[in-house]
Design an enzyme around this catalytic site. Structure first.
Site, short mmCIF file in Angstrom:
data_model
loop_
_atom_site.label_atom_id
_atom_site.label_comp_id
_atom_site.label_asym_id
_atom_site.label_seq_id
_atom_site.Cartn_x
_atom_site.Cartn_y
_atom_site.Cartn_z
N GLY A 1 -33.93 7.51 -129.62
CA GLY A 1 -32.78 7.67 -128.72
C GLY A 1 -31.83 6.49 -128.88
N GLY A 2 -31.74 5.96 -130.10
CA GLY A 2 -31.00 4.71 -130.32
C GLY A 2 -29.52 4.87 -130.58
N THR B 1 -27.24 6.27 -128.50
CA THR B 1 -26.40 6.29 -127.28
C THR B 1 -27.05 5.44 -126.18
OG1 THR B 1 -27.59 8.28 -126.58
CG2 THR B 1 -25.44 8.62 -127.65
N SER C 1 -38.55 26.07 -113.86
CA SER C 1 -39.43 27.01 -114.58
C SER C 1 -40.53 26.18 -115.24
CB SER C 1 -38.64 27.76 -115.66
OG SER C 1 -38.30 26.89 -116.72
N TYR D 1 -40.18 4.63 -110.55
CA TYR D 1 -40.93 5.75 -109.96
C TYR D 1 -42.13 6.16 -110.82
CZ TYR D 1 -37.66 8.98 -112.51
OH TYR D 1 -36.91 9.64 -113.45
N GLY E 1 -33.81 -0.37 -113.26
CA GLY E 1 -33.21 0.31 -112.09
C GLY E 1 -31.89 0.93 -112.54
N1 COA Z 1 -32.28 22.31 -113.90
C1 COA Z 1 -33.30 23.19 -114.02
N2 COA Z 1 -33.79 23.62 -115.21
C2 COA Z 1 -33.23 23.09 -116.31
C3 COA Z 1 -32.15 22.17 -116.27
C4 COA Z 1 -31.67 21.79 -114.97
N3 COA Z 1 -30.67 20.92 -114.83
N4 COA Z 1 -31.81 21.85 -117.54
C5 COA Z 1 -32.62 22.56 -118.34
N5 COA Z 1 -33.47 23.30 -117.62
C6 COA Z 1 -34.49 24.21 -118.12
C7 COA Z 1 -33.90 25.32 -118.94
O1 COA Z 1 -33.42 26.37 -118.12
C8 COA Z 1 -35.07 25.73 -119.82
O2 COA Z 1 -35.99 26.50 -119.09
P1 COA Z 1 -36.04 28.13 -119.26
O3 COA Z 1 -36.28 28.37 -120.72
O4 COA Z 1 -37.19 28.55 -118.39
O5 COA Z 1 -34.70 28.63 -118.79
C9 COA Z 1 -35.80 24.42 -120.06
O6 COA Z 1 -35.36 23.52 -119.04
C10 COA Z 1 -35.44 23.82 -121.40
O7 COA Z 1 -34.04 23.67 -121.48
P2 COA Z 1 -33.28 23.49 -122.85
O8 COA Z 1 -31.83 23.26 -122.57
O9 COA Z 1 -33.66 24.57 -123.78
O10 COA Z 1 -33.99 22.14 -123.41
P3 COA Z 1 -33.49 21.13 -124.47
O11 COA Z 1 -34.67 20.66 -125.17
O12 COA Z 1 -32.33 21.62 -125.25
O13 COA Z 1 -32.87 19.95 -123.54
C11 COA Z 1 -33.02 18.55 -121.61
C12 COA Z 1 -33.64 19.02 -122.91
C13 COA Z 1 -33.03 19.71 -120.64
C14 COA Z 1 -33.83 17.42 -121.03
C15 COA Z 1 -31.54 18.13 -121.81
O14 COA Z 1 -30.98 17.70 -120.61
C16 COA Z 1 -31.42 17.03 -122.83
O15 COA Z 1 -31.44 17.30 -124.03
N6 COA Z 1 -31.31 15.75 -122.43
C17 COA Z 1 -31.32 14.68 -123.41
C18 COA Z 1 -31.06 13.35 -122.92
C19 COA Z 1 -31.32 13.03 -121.49
O16 COA Z 1 -31.73 13.84 -120.67
N7 COA Z 1 -31.07 11.80 -121.17
C20 COA Z 1 -31.24 11.32 -119.83
C21 COA Z 1 -32.41 10.43 -119.71
S1 COA Z 1 -32.51 9.79 -118.08
#
Ligand code: COA
Length: 295
Positions: free
Chosen positions: A21-22, A24, A112, A155, A197
């Protein structure tokens, strides 16, 4: 002052550091400081375009070398490939910074099972995949003086509503940190963690406080020091923990949150809202009671 780099120039000279995750946010901020201190960097994430752009900018700013490698940490094959690319390019890896994470806020009953799995897979399985691949490599090649640095959260030990998959995963990462600090010390591998934090970054904070929810809460108010963290403050701790200055620090988690989590924990902390006048009043009553009982 909060933006002052802490370590001496050259403190990470010739260390090869992999930051998942380097490209961003916090990962990039920590990586940029490592580069400034003389390290060579591998940055990874799912998006190679983002990584390439970040690598070019980081080299332009800080010099040295940055190798971008596409890797979804959920897939062990991709993690092994990242390790292979890193070793092929730089000849070795000294440090693994498990920074890649995924999170969003959601009432747990609305999740889900796939949503729950997604966060666990990125955070816990991503960390265990990288830790296992790099650890096995270090042990097999008899490389010593290697370091794993994990990013957890406060947490991890308190738990938190509305981010339950993340809390469960980060608790697991903390357990891995402390377990391997003991088990792999004999191979010269240290394991430590940082629990940051509030350090607002676009990626994380747009997910954790989406829409106008940001305007409803003043994050600084929950922090006894009444401010959020500066990236350099986090980078300073990270650089120290991956440097040889921390050679005797193993199994530690350093919290850098301005006192935020303890404010939520201390039973009488709510008294913070009392004014000096309230305290004058209260003390008068308490003294009166004391005098009455001693009469
Ligand atoms: N609330 C509820 N469910 C959520 C959601 C939300 N905000 N975002 C995603 N989901 C669910 C999707 O609906 C899916 O479930 P389903 O197939 O039953 O519908 C499941 O999570 C997977 O989502 P998807 O978008 O296919 O996953 P992804 O692997 O592409 O993305 C995440 C991963 C969801 C964590 C995305 O936010 C991400 O890529 N984040 C990357 C960086 C990050 O989060 N950084 C912050 C760190 S603090």
């Amino acid at each position: 002052m909060y933006n002052t780099p802490m370590l001496k120039d050259g403190s990470l000279k010739d260390k090869v550091i992999v930051v998942t995750g380097g490209g961003t946010g916090l990962g990039r901020a920590m990586g940029s400081y490592f580069l400034k201190l003389g390290a060579k960097l591998v940055i990874s994430s799912r998006k190679i375009d983002v990584l390439r752009k970040a690598a070019d900018e980081m080299v332009a700013e800080n010099g040295s070398e940055v190798l971008p490698v596409q890797c979804d940490v959920r897939n062990y094959d991709e993690v092994e490939n990242m390790l292979k690319q890193a070793v092929k390019h730089f000849g070795k890896v000294d440090v693994l910074l498990n920074n890649a994470a995924g999170n969003f806020i959601c009432p747990t009953e609305r999740l889900s099972n796939r949503a729950f799995d997604t966060v666990i897979d990125i955070v816990l399985k991503g960390t265990s995949n990288c830790t296992l691949a790099f650890g096995k490599h270090w042990i097999a090649t008899k490389q010593t003086n290697s370091t794993i640095l994990n990013i957890v959260t406060t947490y991890s030990w308190t738990g938190s509503s509305f981010v339950v998959p993340s809390a469960a995963a980060k608790a697991g990462v903390l357990a891995i940190t402390r377990s391997l600090a003991v088990e792999w010390a004999k191979y010269g591998i240290r394991s430590n963690a940082i629990a940051p934090g509030p350090f607002p970054t676009k990626g994380a904070w747009d997910r954790l406080l989406p829409g106008n929810i940001k305007d409803k809460f003043e994050l600084e108010k929950n922090v006894p020091l009444k401010r959020v963290g500066e990236m350099q403050e986090l980078a300073n701790i990270a650089a120290y923990l991956v440097s040889d200055y921390s050679a005797y620090v193993n199994g530690e988690v350093i919290t850098i949150d301005g006192g935020e989590w303890l404010k939520g924990a201390g039973q009488m902390n709510f008294l913070e809202s009392l004014t000096q006048e309230n305290w004058d009043e209260l003390q008068k009553i308490m003294m009166q009671k004391k005098n009455e009982s001693s009469e």
